[in-house]
Design a protein around this motif. Structure first.
Motif, PDB file in Angstrom:
ATOM      1  N   UNK A  14     -63.265  -7.650   4.711  1.00  0.00           N
ATOM      2  CA  UNK A  14     -62.590  -6.524   4.063  1.00  0.00           C
ATOM      3  C   UNK A  14     -61.211  -6.902   3.527  1.00  0.00           C
ATOM      4  N   UNK A  15     -60.659  -8.028   3.962  1.00  0.00           N
ATOM      5  CA  UNK A  15     -59.324  -8.427   3.521  1.00  0.00           C
ATOM      6  C   UNK A  15     -58.486  -8.895   4.705  1.00  0.00           C
ATOM      7  N   UNK A  16     -57.180  -8.697   4.616  1.00  0.00           N
ATOM      8  CA  UNK A  16     -56.255  -9.115   5.670  1.00  0.00           C
ATOM      9  C   UNK A  16     -55.677  -7.863   6.320  1.00  0.00           C
ATOM     10  N   UNK A  17     -55.857  -7.722   7.624  1.00  0.00           N
ATOM     11  CA  UNK A  17     -55.344  -6.561   8.341  1.00  0.00           C
ATOM     12  C   UNK A  17     -54.621  -7.024   9.605  1.00  0.00           C
ATOM     13  N   UNK A  18     -54.074  -6.069  10.344  1.00  0.00           N
ATOM     14  CA  UNK A  18     -53.327  -6.365  11.552  1.00  0.00           C
ATOM     15  C   UNK A  18     -54.139  -5.938  12.767  1.00  0.00           C
ATOM     16  N   UNK A  19     -54.268  -6.840  13.726  1.00  0.00           N
ATOM     17  CA  UNK A  19     -54.964  -6.534  14.969  1.00  0.00           C
ATOM     18  C   UNK A  19     -54.046  -6.802  16.160  1.00  0.00           C
ATOM     19  N   UNK A  20     -54.445  -6.281  17.323  1.00  0.00           N
ATOM     20  CA  UNK A  20     -53.674  -6.474  18.536  1.00  0.00           C
ATOM     21  C   UNK A  20     -54.574  -6.676  19.730  1.00  0.00           C
ATOM     22  N   UNK A  26     -50.577 -12.060  33.792  1.00  0.00           N
ATOM     23  CA  UNK A  26     -51.069 -13.419  34.019  1.00  0.00           C
ATOM     24  C   UNK A  26     -51.727 -14.007  32.776  1.00  0.00           C
ATOM     25  N   UNK A  27     -51.761 -13.220  31.663  1.00  0.00           N
ATOM     26  CA  UNK A  27     -52.319 -13.719  30.413  1.00  0.00           C
ATOM     27  C   UNK A  27     -53.777 -13.404  30.186  1.00  0.00           C
ATOM     28  N   UNK A  28     -54.393 -12.630  31.088  1.00  0.00           N
ATOM     29  CA  UNK A  28     -55.801 -12.261  30.917  1.00  0.00           C
ATOM     30  C   UNK A  28     -55.938 -11.133  29.890  1.00  0.00           C
ATOM     31  N   UNK A  29     -57.069 -11.125  29.168  1.00  0.00           N
ATOM     32  CA  UNK A  29     -57.333 -10.063  28.196  1.00  0.00           C
ATOM     33  C   UNK A  29     -57.564  -8.741  28.921  1.00  0.00           C
ATOM     34  N   UNK A  30     -57.009  -7.671  28.350  1.00  0.00           N
ATOM     35  CA  UNK A  30     -57.211  -6.321  28.878  1.00  0.00           C
ATOM     36  C   UNK A  30     -57.922  -5.513  27.801  1.00  0.00           C
ATOM     37  N   UNK A  31     -59.145  -5.095  28.077  1.00  0.00           N
ATOM     38  CA  UNK A  31     -59.961  -4.353  27.117  1.00  0.00           C
ATOM     39  C   UNK A  31     -60.175  -5.184  25.847  1.00  0.00           C
ATOM     40  N   UNK A  32     -60.595  -4.521  24.763  1.00  0.00           N
ATOM     41  CA  UNK A  32     -60.929  -5.235  23.537  1.00  0.00           C
ATOM     42  C   UNK A  32     -59.785  -5.279  22.542  1.00  0.00           C
ATOM     43  N   UNK A  33     -60.057  -5.890  21.387  1.00  0.00           N
ATOM     44  CA  UNK A  33     -59.056  -5.977  20.330  1.00  0.00           C
ATOM     45  C   UNK A  33     -58.766  -4.592  19.752  1.00  0.00           C
ATOM     46  N   UNK A  34     -57.546  -4.406  19.266  1.00  0.00           N
ATOM     47  CA  UNK A  34     -57.114  -3.153  18.654  1.00  0.00           C
ATOM     48  C   UNK A  34     -56.967  -3.351  17.152  1.00  0.00           C
ATOM     49  N   UNK A  35     -57.512  -2.450  16.367  1.00  0.00           N
ATOM     50  CA  UNK A  35     -57.291  -2.456  14.921  1.00  0.00           C
ATOM     51  C   UNK A  35     -56.047  -1.623  14.648  1.00  0.00           C
ATOM     52  N   UNK A  36     -54.987  -2.256  14.145  1.00  0.00           N
ATOM     53  CA  UNK A  36     -53.705  -1.584  13.972  1.00  0.00           C
ATOM     54  C   UNK A  36     -53.506  -1.110  12.542  1.00  0.00           C
ATOM     55  N   UNK A  37     -53.735  -1.971  11.564  1.00  0.00           N
ATOM     56  CA  UNK A  37     -53.686  -1.525  10.167  1.00  0.00           C
ATOM     57  C   UNK A  37     -55.105  -1.290   9.679  1.00  0.00           C
ATOM     58  N   UNK A  38     -55.270  -0.353   8.743  1.00  0.00           N
ATOM     59  CA  UNK A  38     -56.595   0.039   8.275  1.00  0.00           C
ATOM     60  C   UNK A  38     -57.305  -1.124   7.596  1.00  0.00           C
ATOM     61  N   UNK A  39     -58.615  -1.244   7.853  1.00  0.00           N
ATOM     62  CA  UNK A  39     -59.426  -2.236   7.154  1.00  0.00           C
ATOM     63  C   UNK A  39     -59.728  -1.719   5.756  1.00  0.00           C
ATOM     64  N   UNK A  40     -59.272  -2.433   4.736  1.00  0.00           N
ATOM     65  CA  UNK A  40     -59.453  -1.990   3.367  1.00  0.00           C
ATOM     66  C   UNK A  40     -59.363  -3.176   2.427  1.00  0.00           C
ATOM     67  N   UNK A  41     -60.203  -3.171   1.403  1.00  0.00           N
ATOM     68  CA  UNK A  41     -60.117  -4.202   0.369  1.00  0.00           C
ATOM     69  C   UNK A  41     -58.988  -3.904  -0.611  1.00  0.00           C
ATOM     70  N   UNK A  42     -58.333  -2.725  -0.455  1.00  0.00           N
ATOM     71  CA  UNK A  42     -57.283  -2.313  -1.392  1.00  0.00           C
ATOM     72  C   UNK A  42     -55.885  -2.676  -0.897  1.00  0.00           C
TER      73      UNK A  42
END
Length: 211
Positions: A14-20, A26-42
């Motif tokens: 879809x393009x370039x977006x921001x995730x978290x 201790x550096x372990x992952x907590x839950x899944x990835x977060x989509x912070x900026x909208x996924x859009x080709x625009x």
């Protein structure tokens, strides 16, 4: 809170977006990835930064946002709860125009533990130069008060960074540093908060009373 929030640029179909991603102490992952900026080709998101306000228990993520076909980039922000839930829609901290572009943001929480200061480099296309600007943002992500001019010296002022200073429970103070490209010399710095009074040459004290 004994956690971290990592943010990055993500490129997909879809393009370039921001995730978290939340991380434990201790550096372990907590839950899944977060989509912070909208996924859009625009639109594309670049150069994210994040800060945490401990008293409010919120994160603020900022990034450079470019809508394809627009004249320049803007600075966007999104407030998240301490578990990564968006507290509302993203907000425009500084809007790009035909003559002004906004790039490379950074953000820090204030000493009062509630508000944030966002800094960025602004491209002035009429002058052919870059300057440093800032703006206060509340812990719910709402931009507060007008933009603050940090530096508009001759040459280019780029790559700003900001950190909060614990002044008192009722005030915010910040230190802003950036690269000054007038003569190839070292970076400069300003002592920053929220009202815009220059107390000492070379040190800009912006004392922002909590409200």
């Amino acid at each position: 809170r004994r956690e971290y929030l990592l943010v990055w640029e993500n490129q997909d179909a879809t393009g370039i977006n921001i995730k978290g991603q939340r991380l434990s102490e201790s550096g372990d992952l907590v839950d899944g990835e977060l989509l912070i900026s909208a996924q859009s080709s625009l639109a594309s998101g670049f150069a994210p930064a994040v800060a945490y306000a401990p008293r409010a228990g919120t994160y603020l993520v900022v990034w450079q946002n470019y809508v394809h076909g627009s004249p320049a980039s803007s600075i966007e922000s999104l407030a998240l709860s301490d578990v990564g839930s968006a507290l509302g829609p993203s907000q425009t901290v500084a809007k790009g125009t035909t003559w002004l572009g906004h790039e490379r943001p950074d953000v820090a929480a204030g000493g009062n533990g509630h508000d944030y200061m966002v800094v960025w480099q602004r491209e002035d296309k009429a002058r052919g130069a870059y300057d440093i600007f800032a703006r206060r943002v509340r812990d719910d992500g709402t931009p507060h008060q007008p933009e603050i001019l940090i530096c508009i010296w001759p040459g280019d002022q780029v790559a700003p960074a900001v950190t909060g200073i614990a002044a008192s429970p009722y005030q915010e103070q910040y230190l802003v540093a950036w690269e000054h490209r007038a003569d190839g010399g070292p970076g400069d710095r300003e002592h920053v908060g929220g009202a815009g009074a220059l107390h000492v040459p070379g040190l800009l004290a912006l004392d922002a009373l909590a409200d």
